[in-house]
Design a protein around this motif. Sequence first.
Motif, mmCIF file in Angstrom:
data_model
loop_
_atom_site.group_PDB
_atom_site.id
_atom_site.type_symbol
_atom_site.label_atom_id
_atom_site.label_comp_id
_atom_site.label_asym_id
_atom_site.label_seq_id
_atom_site.Cartn_x
_atom_site.Cartn_y
_atom_site.Cartn_z
ATOM 1 N N ALA A 1 0.844 -1.198 0.000
ATOM 2 C CA ALA A 1 0.000 0.000 0.000
ATOM 3 C C ALA A 1 0.879 1.248 0.000
ATOM 4 C CB ALA A 1 -0.930 -0.005 1.202
ATOM 5 N N ALA A 2 1.924 1.225 0.819
ATOM 6 C CA ALA A 2 2.842 2.373 0.872
ATOM 7 C C ALA A 2 3.589 2.545 -0.448
ATOM 8 C CB ALA A 2 3.825 2.195 2.026
ATOM 9 N N LEU A 3 4.027 1.432 -1.050
ATOM 10 C CA LEU A 3 4.735 1.491 -2.332
ATOM 11 C C LEU A 3 3.893 2.164 -3.408
ATOM 12 C CD1 LEU A 3 6.516 -1.965 -2.845
ATOM 13 C CD2 LEU A 3 7.592 0.288 -2.780
ATOM 14 N N ASN A 4 2.569 1.969 -3.326
ATOM 15 C CA ASN A 4 1.670 2.500 -4.343
ATOM 16 C C ASN A 4 1.009 3.809 -3.943
ATOM 17 O OD1 ASN A 4 1.232 0.317 -6.673
ATOM 18 N ND2 ASN A 4 1.590 -0.760 -4.752
ATOM 19 N N GLY A 5 1.441 4.375 -2.827
ATOM 20 C CA GLY A 5 0.901 5.656 -2.390
ATOM 21 C C GLY A 5 -0.548 5.583 -1.937
ATOM 22 N N VAL A 6 -0.983 4.388 -1.511
ATOM 23 C CA VAL A 6 -2.361 4.208 -1.050
ATOM 24 C C VAL A 6 -2.410 4.484 0.451
ATOM 25 C CG1 VAL A 6 -4.247 2.563 -0.753
ATOM 26 C CG2 VAL A 6 -2.896 2.550 -2.866
ATOM 27 N N LYS A 7 -3.135 5.514 0.839
ATOM 28 C CA LYS A 7 -3.169 5.922 2.240
ATOM 29 C C LYS A 7 -4.483 5.583 2.941
ATOM 30 C CE LYS A 7 0.091 9.684 1.390
ATOM 31 N NZ LYS A 7 0.325 11.160 1.453
ATOM 32 N N ASN A 8 -5.465 5.113 2.176
ATOM 33 C CA ASN A 8 -6.774 4.834 2.781
ATOM 34 C C ASN A 8 -7.039 3.332 2.887
ATOM 35 O OD1 ASN A 8 -6.969 4.537 -0.009
ATOM 36 N ND2 ASN A 8 -9.091 5.234 -0.121
ATOM 37 N N LEU A 9 -5.968 2.534 2.991
ATOM 38 C CA LEU A 9 -6.094 1.085 3.165
ATOM 39 C C LEU A 9 -5.682 0.722 4.589
ATOM 40 C CD1 LEU A 9 -5.018 -1.726 0.744
ATOM 41 C CD2 LEU A 9 -4.358 -1.846 3.140
ATOM 42 N N GLU A 10 -6.547 -0.024 5.264
ATOM 43 C CA GLU A 10 -6.253 -0.509 6.604
ATOM 44 C C GLU A 10 -6.192 -2.029 6.549
ATOM 45 O OE1 GLU A 10 -7.819 0.155 11.207
ATOM 46 O OE2 GLU A 10 -9.027 0.847 9.502
#
Length: 279
Positions: free
Chosen positions: A185-194
């Motif tokens: 998630a961090a690698l892809n810049g996804v900040k709204n994944l828990e």
Amino acid sequence: MNYIQVTFSFNTIEEYQQDLLIAELGDIGFNTFEEVDGGFLAFIDLNTFSEDQLKNVLKQFESDFECSYVISEIEAKNWNEEWEKNFEPLIINDQCYVRATFHEAQPAYPYEIVIDPKMAFGTGHHQTTTMMIQYILETDVKDKEILDMGCGTAILAILAAKKGASGLIAIDNDEVCYESSVENAALNGVKNLEAFCGGKEVIPSKEFDIILANINRNILIDQIPVYATALKSGGQIFFSGFYESPDLDMIKATCLPFGIQYVNHKKIGEWVAASFIKD
């Protein structure tokens, strides 16, 4: 950390039978597989391994094929290095480009996903993941709340995020998959994944617009009642990880009492993914 390597050998085995065996081995903790002549290698954490569990899995297939195995203990490998030897970028529907950090970016594709799977499942190369990606590409997920069960590397949730999903929950019962999901998630810049480590018991008490569940038939059937509670009326659910016969009819029958109606399905080889909607 040391590992157990199990070398499986077969006189003859169909590809779909081997895929099914690998899926069952994944359910008891095996998390890395490598094809070799005449069979494959399977790896599991030394502290997780149980030969009794292994024998129980193989017993399910004793009428389908003959199998022998050899157990050995090995020192930890650099699993990413092993994976990099064989991983090639993947293009799905000319829209989604799945690559690793060591591949060049391809900004021409609408959706580019960077995955470092470590020992986790879900690079997109398996037919079930490919079909689930196809469903997401075909579905309007913008501003939708999404649950990704058996998330592996979180590749499905990450694609949904890139298509505008408003909130994403990714769940897997494997600690390595959980860690991989957070890192990807961090690698892809996804900040709204828990992400959560666990099974149906860790699903948050909220309703979702879309549920993605790429696991296997038995686990899906066990978890459908929970999915029914978590899915909004009019919500969509996409299943994969099973075969057309008899699995699809079994899943349809389990869904029906909960008002979850079959819509359609896809098939690649022996594997199936299916779309359902809640009344």
